[in-house]
Design a protein around this motif. Sequence first.
Motif, PDB file in Angstrom:
ATOM      1  N   ASP A 119       6.823 -28.868  -6.920  1.00 33.62           N
ATOM      2  CA  ASP A 119       7.387 -29.615  -5.790  1.00 33.62           C
ATOM      3  C   ASP A 119       8.500 -30.545  -6.252  1.00 33.62           C
ATOM      4  N   TRP A 120       8.263 -31.222  -7.379  1.00 28.51           N
ATOM      5  CA  TRP A 120       9.298 -32.108  -7.921  1.00 28.51           C
ATOM      6  C   TRP A 120      10.511 -31.303  -8.363  1.00 28.51           C
ATOM      7  N   ILE A 121      10.271 -30.151  -8.984  1.00 25.71           N
ATOM      8  CA  ILE A 121      11.366 -29.283  -9.416  1.00 25.71           C
ATOM      9  C   ILE A 121      12.166 -28.801  -8.209  1.00 25.71           C
ATOM     10  N   LYS A 122      11.466 -28.478  -7.113  1.00 26.38           N
ATOM     11  CA  LYS A 122      12.145 -28.029  -5.902  1.00 26.38           C
ATOM     12  C   LYS A 122      13.038 -29.126  -5.333  1.00 26.38           C
ATOM     13  N   ASP A 123      12.523 -30.357  -5.311  1.00 31.34           N
ATOM     14  CA  ASP A 123      13.327 -31.481  -4.815  1.00 31.34           C
ATOM     15  C   ASP A 123      14.551 -31.711  -5.687  1.00 31.34           C
ATOM     16  N   GLN A 124      14.355 -31.645  -7.010  1.00 26.96           N
ATOM     17  CA  GLN A 124      15.484 -31.841  -7.910  1.00 26.96           C
ATOM     18  C   GLN A 124      16.512 -30.726  -7.787  1.00 26.96           C
ATOM     19  N   LEU A 125      16.025 -29.508  -7.555  1.00 26.53           N
ATOM     20  CA  LEU A 125      16.939 -28.382  -7.390  1.00 26.53           C
ATOM     21  C   LEU A 125      17.753 -28.523  -6.109  1.00 26.53           C
ATOM     22  N   ASN A 126      17.094 -28.959  -5.032  1.00 27.77           N
ATOM     23  CA  ASN A 126      17.819 -29.199  -3.777  1.00 27.77           C
ATOM     24  C   ASN A 126      18.863 -30.295  -3.949  1.00 27.77           C
ATOM     25  N   PHE A 127      18.491 -31.353  -4.655  1.00 27.02           N
ATOM     26  CA  PHE A 127      19.426 -32.445  -4.922  1.00 27.02           C
ATOM     27  C   PHE A 127      20.612 -31.949  -5.738  1.00 27.02           C
ATOM     28  N   PHE A 128      20.339 -31.112  -6.733  1.00 25.55           N
ATOM     29  CA  PHE A 128      21.391 -30.555  -7.587  1.00 25.55           C
ATOM     30  C   PHE A 128      22.333 -29.667  -6.773  1.00 25.55           C
ATOM     31  N   ILE A 129      21.767 -28.814  -5.912  1.00 27.07           N
ATOM     32  CA  ILE A 129      22.598 -27.917  -5.100  1.00 27.07           C
ATOM     33  C   ILE A 129      23.466 -28.708  -4.131  1.00 27.07           C
ATOM     34  N   ASN A 130      22.865 -29.716  -3.484  1.00 25.30           N
ATOM     35  CA  ASN A 130      23.627 -30.515  -2.522  1.00 25.30           C
ATOM     36  C   ASN A 130      24.775 -31.271  -3.198  1.00 25.30           C
TER      37      ASN A 130
END
Length: 282
Positions: A119-130
Amino acid sequence: MSRKHYHYKSAEVSCCVKYFLFGFNIIFWLLGAAFLGIGLWAWAEKGVLSNLSSITDLGGFDPVWLFIVVGGVMFILGFAGCIGALRENTLLLKFFSVFLGLIFFLELTAGILAFVFKDWIKDQLNFFINNNVKAYRDDIDLQNLIDFAQEYWSCCGAHGPDDWNLNIYFNCTKSNPSRESCGVPFSCCVKDPAEDVINTQCGYDVRRRGVESSQVKSILFLSQQKLSHDTSQVEQVQYLTPSVDLHPTILHERAHPTTAAMKTFLLGMSSRPRLNGDGLLL
């Protein structure tokens, strides 16, 4: 007269292993040098080498870092393995094996942590993509990387086309003077197999409310199956549901503001007179 006996110390590395390691690592070494050279050349073309402070100016991720880091690691490992095998230098060979083991251990650890903290990795990945969506037009290499990713994975943004509101050029606000306002990059569009030239303007205005029927019709023609007659156009309405991702501009219907206009247009098509098999009006 006494005979002198000379004892020659046998090689610590067998001949087969020696030349196998040498051949493998010289290729690895040359590949690393090529990657490193491409990265430095790309930075030179963008003027980074003449102004190193510009490395931190880019808001998103600079893909050149991949070539620099990967090429540097490959170059060091290849050098240690190549020279270590050729000169039978046990110190360099130990460094080579320990470095490889460390890389494998880090990859294994990263995989386990990604599974545990997904879940944390998913949030960080979304932040990175944005963050990279915001910097889409700031760097040509980043732009090409995002276009490749969206085409390869058939996606448009992290969650949907509206993620492109984060970019100042695609932001859908009245104060945005950009021609790309309320649009998406061309990599969000489904390519028409009949077109030899890529339409880089296919994503213009696709998120703007109140799209004209002619524009809606052209958007629908970007779907993977073309509509050949009125009946198929009416049947296409059932595909406009949140459970189906129609790529590009009608990808993720729940986030697309022109869906109502599309449905109105299609239902209007269905109300036109049609003939049955006997030539009588239905």
